[in-house]
Design an enzyme around this catalytic site. Structure first.
Site, PDB file in Angstrom:
ATOM      1  N   GLY A   2      24.416  39.014  69.611  1.00 22.61           N
ATOM      2  CA  GLY A   2      25.187  37.867  70.070  1.00 22.61           C
ATOM      3  C   GLY A   2      26.670  38.178  70.044  1.00 22.61           C
ATOM      4  N   GLN A  44      35.658  36.962  70.267  1.00 23.64           N
ATOM      5  CA  GLN A  44      35.534  38.266  69.608  1.00 23.64           C
ATOM      6  C   GLN A  44      36.116  39.400  70.456  1.00 23.64           C
ATOM      7  OE1 GLN A  44      31.163  37.435  68.478  1.00 23.64           O
ATOM      8  NE2 GLN A  44      31.864  38.859  66.906  1.00 23.64           N
ATOM      9  N   CYS A 103      27.838  40.607  61.517  1.00 23.91           N
ATOM     10  CA  CYS A 103      28.674  40.150  62.631  1.00 23.91           C
ATOM     11  C   CYS A 103      29.455  41.346  63.160  1.00 23.91           C
ATOM     12  CB  CYS A 103      29.618  39.060  62.124  1.00 23.91           C
ATOM     13  SG  CYS A 103      30.737  38.445  63.393  1.00 23.91           S
ATOM     14  N   LEU A 104      29.539  41.456  64.471  1.00 24.38           N
ATOM     15  CA  LEU A 104      30.272  42.580  65.063  1.00 24.38           C
ATOM     16  C   LEU A 104      31.758  42.534  64.678  1.00 24.38           C
ATOM     17  CD1 LEU A 104      28.616  42.692  68.606  1.00 24.38           C
ATOM     18  CD2 LEU A 104      28.207  44.243  66.684  1.00 24.38           C
ATOM     19  N   HIS A 119      25.404  30.777  64.449  1.00 21.73           N
ATOM     20  CA  HIS A 119      26.406  31.785  64.050  1.00 21.73           C
ATOM     21  C   HIS A 119      27.458  31.932  65.156  1.00 21.73           C
ATOM     22  CE1 HIS A 119      27.534  35.949  62.422  1.00 21.73           C
ATOM     23  NE2 HIS A 119      28.096  35.926  63.620  1.00 21.73           N
ATOM     24  N   GLU A 120      26.983  32.051  66.401  1.00 24.60           N
ATOM     25  CA  GLU A 120      27.918  32.238  67.529  1.00 24.60           C
ATOM     26  C   GLU A 120      28.770  30.995  67.753  1.00 24.60           C
ATOM     27  OE1 GLU A 120      28.359  35.138  68.460  1.00 24.60           O
ATOM     28  OE2 GLU A 120      26.529  35.949  67.609  1.00 24.60           O
ATOM     29  N   HIS A 180      31.796  30.834  65.702  1.00 20.51           N
ATOM     30  CA  HIS A 180      32.924  31.615  66.222  1.00 20.51           C
ATOM     31  C   HIS A 180      33.833  30.749  67.096  1.00 20.51           C
ATOM     32  CE1 HIS A 180      32.241  35.691  64.877  1.00 20.51           C
ATOM     33  NE2 HIS A 180      30.981  35.697  65.283  1.00 20.51           N
TER      34      HIS A 180
END
Ligand code: NI
Length: 172
Positions: free
Chosen positions: A46, A51, A94-95, A136-137, A140
């Site tokens: 995701g 990001q 997380c990226l 989670h996304e 962000h």
């Protein structure tokens, strides 16, 4: 399509609240294509637009985990309509928080209203990994990272580690 640089914590950009998309046009679709490329290249499931530094309420996801059968999902202006009282726990990463993982509790199921890649209004009943990932996304989009759910001590340890990694990173 292009692979973009993923912004990592600590970075104030990640704390911005993203802005609603008025219309899903060519620009937004190009952004979604780039986001998907970037996510696949980083082996993520995701990615939110912020990001890669774009404060728009756009998310891409693919939880299929199958190289040969990609199932990309696009969420524009997602809204949670319903949340389960029952929680489930996943070990999240997380990226934007590289190489750090922690168990996080989130509502097990949730209903999402959103616009798809073509700007069509959609409704999704999400459960399991899909529900966790979308929550989670969506965090962000509010400038929230999964490490914000940890104790102050744990969170500061992770941020310290990440800062150290940044300061010793050499690009040649
Ligand atoms: Ni993330």
């Amino acid at each position: 399509m292009a692979i973009k640089t993923i912004i990592t914590e600590p970075n104030k950009i990640l704390r911005q609240v993203s802005i609603s998309v008025e219309k899903v046009g060519k620009e937004e679709q190009r952004l979604m294509d780039d986001m998907l490329d970037t996510m696949y290249a980083a082996n993520g499931i995701g990615l939110a637009a912020i990001q890669i530094g774009v404060p728009k309420r756009i998310i891409v996801m693919d939880i299929s985990k199958d190289e040969n059968k990609k199932e990309p999902r696009y969420f524009v202006n997602p809204i949670i309509k319903n949340k389960d009282k029952i929680k489930s726990t996943y070990e999240e990463g997380c990226l934007s928080v590289p190489n750090q993982f922690a168990e996080i509790d989130r509502p097990k199921n949730c209903d999402i209203e959103y616009l798809d890649y073509n700007g069509h209004k959609k409704f999704l009943k999400a459960e399991g990994l899909l529900a966790t990932c979308i929550q989670h996304e969506m965090d962000h989009l509010e400038g929230i990272l999964f490490i914000d759910y940890l104790s102050k001590l744990k969170k500061s340890m992770i941020i310290k580690k990440l800062s150290k990694m940044k300061s010793t990173r050499i690009v040649v």
